[in-house]
Design an enzyme around this catalytic site. Structure first.
Site, PDB file in Angstrom:
ATOM      1  N   GLU A 226      47.747  34.687  47.806  1.00 44.29           N
ATOM      2  CA  GLU A 226      48.160  35.151  46.407  1.00 44.29           C
ATOM      3  C   GLU A 226      47.366  34.194  45.921  1.00 44.29           C
ATOM      4  O   GLU A 226      47.685  33.108  45.569  1.00 44.29           O
ATOM      5  CB  GLU A 226      49.781  34.644  46.127  1.00 44.29           C
ATOM      6  CG  GLU A 226      50.618  35.788  46.966  1.00 44.29           C
ATOM      7  CD  GLU A 226      50.608  37.220  46.119  1.00 44.29           C
ATOM      8  OE1 GLU A 226      50.168  37.262  45.056  1.00 44.29           O
ATOM      9  OE2 GLU A 226      50.992  38.248  46.690  1.00 44.29           O
ATOM     10  N   CYS A 259      48.758  32.215  36.671  1.00 45.83           N
ATOM     11  CA  CYS A 259      47.729  32.873  37.594  1.00 45.83           C
ATOM     12  C   CYS A 259      47.625  34.388  36.722  1.00 45.83           C
ATOM     13  O   CYS A 259      46.281  34.730  37.039  1.00 45.83           O
ATOM     14  CB  CYS A 259      47.992  33.297  39.155  1.00 45.83           C
ATOM     15  SG  CYS A 259      49.710  34.026  39.020  1.00 45.83           S
TER      16      CYS A 259
END
Ligand code: NAD
Length: 472
Positions: A226, A259
């Protein structure tokens, strides 16, 4: 033992008499004993996590405030409640997810039965970053436990208060022999990665992602990455005050250290003046005339990142913001215009409260701009036009496509969350986390009383050949 620290060097660590290898071996013994497989055990762990998040909300929020200046409501919304919702969702669907599924058997193999059943992978390693230090450590754990795995967790050393809190609290609520927290930084990670795991779940930057993938290759361990990237927001048309608020909210959550935050904006020349005006207003509306005084704006994680971000402010004309205070790690929400695509702010993920606004001719130019760069984790399009949305969906390369919102897509457990290309491999949230930590194992069963397979064995005479061709 349930939480160990690898704070300074591996020498200190071995002096403490506890090796990472022995910790991992102990967790593996627990897994091998079969303790983590019954649904009852899995339920207890999920219930334990839910209780932890409810009962220790204040402790966790205090840690988040110390590490990131997160206010309690933001901590609750973006870390604790989202993680708790994931755990509740897993608990609710556990029986359904773990059920085996019958698969039809072709005529030529009858009588027989076939099914698939999800199996745990074994001992999993979760390595988390500092920006959402509770959610990004515990959300993967939820699926790992629901799938019947044991886990070793490595929180980020850059959010030390949260790392400590999690290491102290987890053993009080979860099976301490099956879930272990190893605290520390790069050296702890390196020691962990030298061990064999059955799955590694890494959230962080691209550079360390490569290190993790290389370490996993040695054991052929499956890896979920991720990662991050520069998530673009394209603005065409719509209600500009709402658009600006949604961009500013998505960008300034956790002071831009998210993010999936919109990294930069591409706006058409026609819409640019309106958007610029409303962006400046939206910052003031959400965080006041002087955002330094707002209790709702977080702080930069450390001086090193503050310096990095401060160095990006020269990449364009400061339309709003631009001030800061290194001592308190405050950086004013900053909107940059006249930004060249070659400027420093457009080279790497910004990961801070700076929003460059670049102009494009039209949607086509925006998509070409995005697709010429590494695949971002998320993409955002603001428009009322269904045709434009369709074109964007069809052509843009990104981990996700989102229309008329920024960042809040993460709160939908039914949507898989993950990147593509440079922004990551694999996905999680809801059932996808369970799938990430499961092997969908096929089971085929046939009796011997009636040996129907005889027809398939040699020697193949003319009749057998004809029969087999018809049956199979
Ligand atoms: P990072 O890659 O520096 O660190 C992540 C973890 O790796 C930490 O636990 C750290 O201790 C460990 N680590 C550091 N160096 C290591 C090494 N050499 N070998 C092994 N492990 C090592 O990331 P970060 O700065 O903590 O987080 C910011 C990055 O994470 C950004 O790029 C952001 O986009 C990304 N991110 C992605 C997601 C997502 O869900 N896709 C979520 C949050 C953050």
């Amino acid at each position: 033992m349930s939480a160990i620290g690898v704070e300074a060097s591996s020498a200190d660590f071995s002096e403490a008499g506890v090796s990472v290898a022995s910790v991992v071996a102990a967790v593996r013994r627990t897994y091998d004993s079969g303790r983590t497989r019954p649904l009852g055990w899995r339920r207890e762990q999920l219930q334990g996590l839910i209780r932890l998040l409810a009962e220790r909300e204040d402790d966790l929020n205090a840690a988040l405030a110390r590490d990131l200046g997160k206010n309690a409501l933001e901590g609750y919304l973006t870390e604790l409640s989202i993680t708790r919702a994931e755990a509740e969702y897993a608990l609710k669907h556990l029986a359904q997810w773990t059920r085996s599924t019958r698969v039809p058997v072709p005529l030529g193999l009858m009588p027989a039965s076939a099914k698939t059943e999800p199996q745990p992978l074994g001992v999993v390693l979760v390595i988390a970053p500092w920006n959402y230090p509770v959610q990004l450590l515990l959300a993967p754990l939820i699926g790992a436990l629901a799938a019947g795995n044991a886990a070793v967790l490595k929180p980020s050393e850059l959010a030390p208060a949260t790392s400590r809190a999690v290491a102290e609290l987890l053993p009080q609520y979860l099976d301490p022999d099956a879930v272990v927290v190893v605290e520390g930084g790069q050296e702890a990670s390196t020691e962990l990665l030298a061990e064999q795991f059955d799955s590694i779940f890494f959230t962080g930057g691209e550079r360390v992602g490569r290190v993790v993938l290389q370490a996993a290759a040695k054991f052929l361990t499956p890896v979920t990455l991720e990662l991050g990237g520069k998530s673009p927001a394209v603005v065409l048309d719509g209600n500009f005050s709402a658009i600006a608020r949604r961009l500013v909210y998505g960008k300034l959550l956790n002071a831009g250290q998210t993010c999936v935050a919109p990294d930069y904006v591409l706006v058409t020349e026609e819409a640019a003046p309106k958007l610029r005006k409303h962006l400046v207003r939206a910052v003031a509306e959400l965080f006041g005339k002087d955002p330094a005084k707002s209790a709702d704006l977080g702080r930069i994680i450390n001086a090193q990142h503050w310096d990095r971000l401060n160095g990006l402010l020269d990449s364009g004309t400061v339309l709003a913001g631009g001030r800061g205070d290194r001592n308190s790690l405050y950086l004013e929400p900053t909107i940059l215009t006249d930004v060249s695509p070659d400027s420093p702010v457009m080279q790497e993920e910004i990961f801070g409260p700076i929003l460059p606004v670049l102009t494009v001719k039209d949607l086509d130019e925006a998509i070409t701009f995005i697709n010429a760069r590494p695949v971002p984790l998320a993409s955002y399009l603001y428009t009322q036009s269904a045709a434009a949305r369709k074109t964007f969906e069809r052509r843009v390369r990104a981990g996700s496509v989102n229309h008329n919102i920024s960042t809040v897509q993460l709160a939908v457990p039914g949507l898989p969350f993950g990147g593509a290309g440079a922004s990551g491999t694999g996905a999680y949230h809801g059932k996808y986390t369970f799938d990430t930590f499961s092997q969908l194992r096929p089971v085929f069963t046939k009796g011997t009383a009636l040996d129907t397979l005889k027809v398939a064995y040699p020697p193949y005479n003319g009749l057998k050949r004809r029969l087999l061709r018809r049956l199979l």
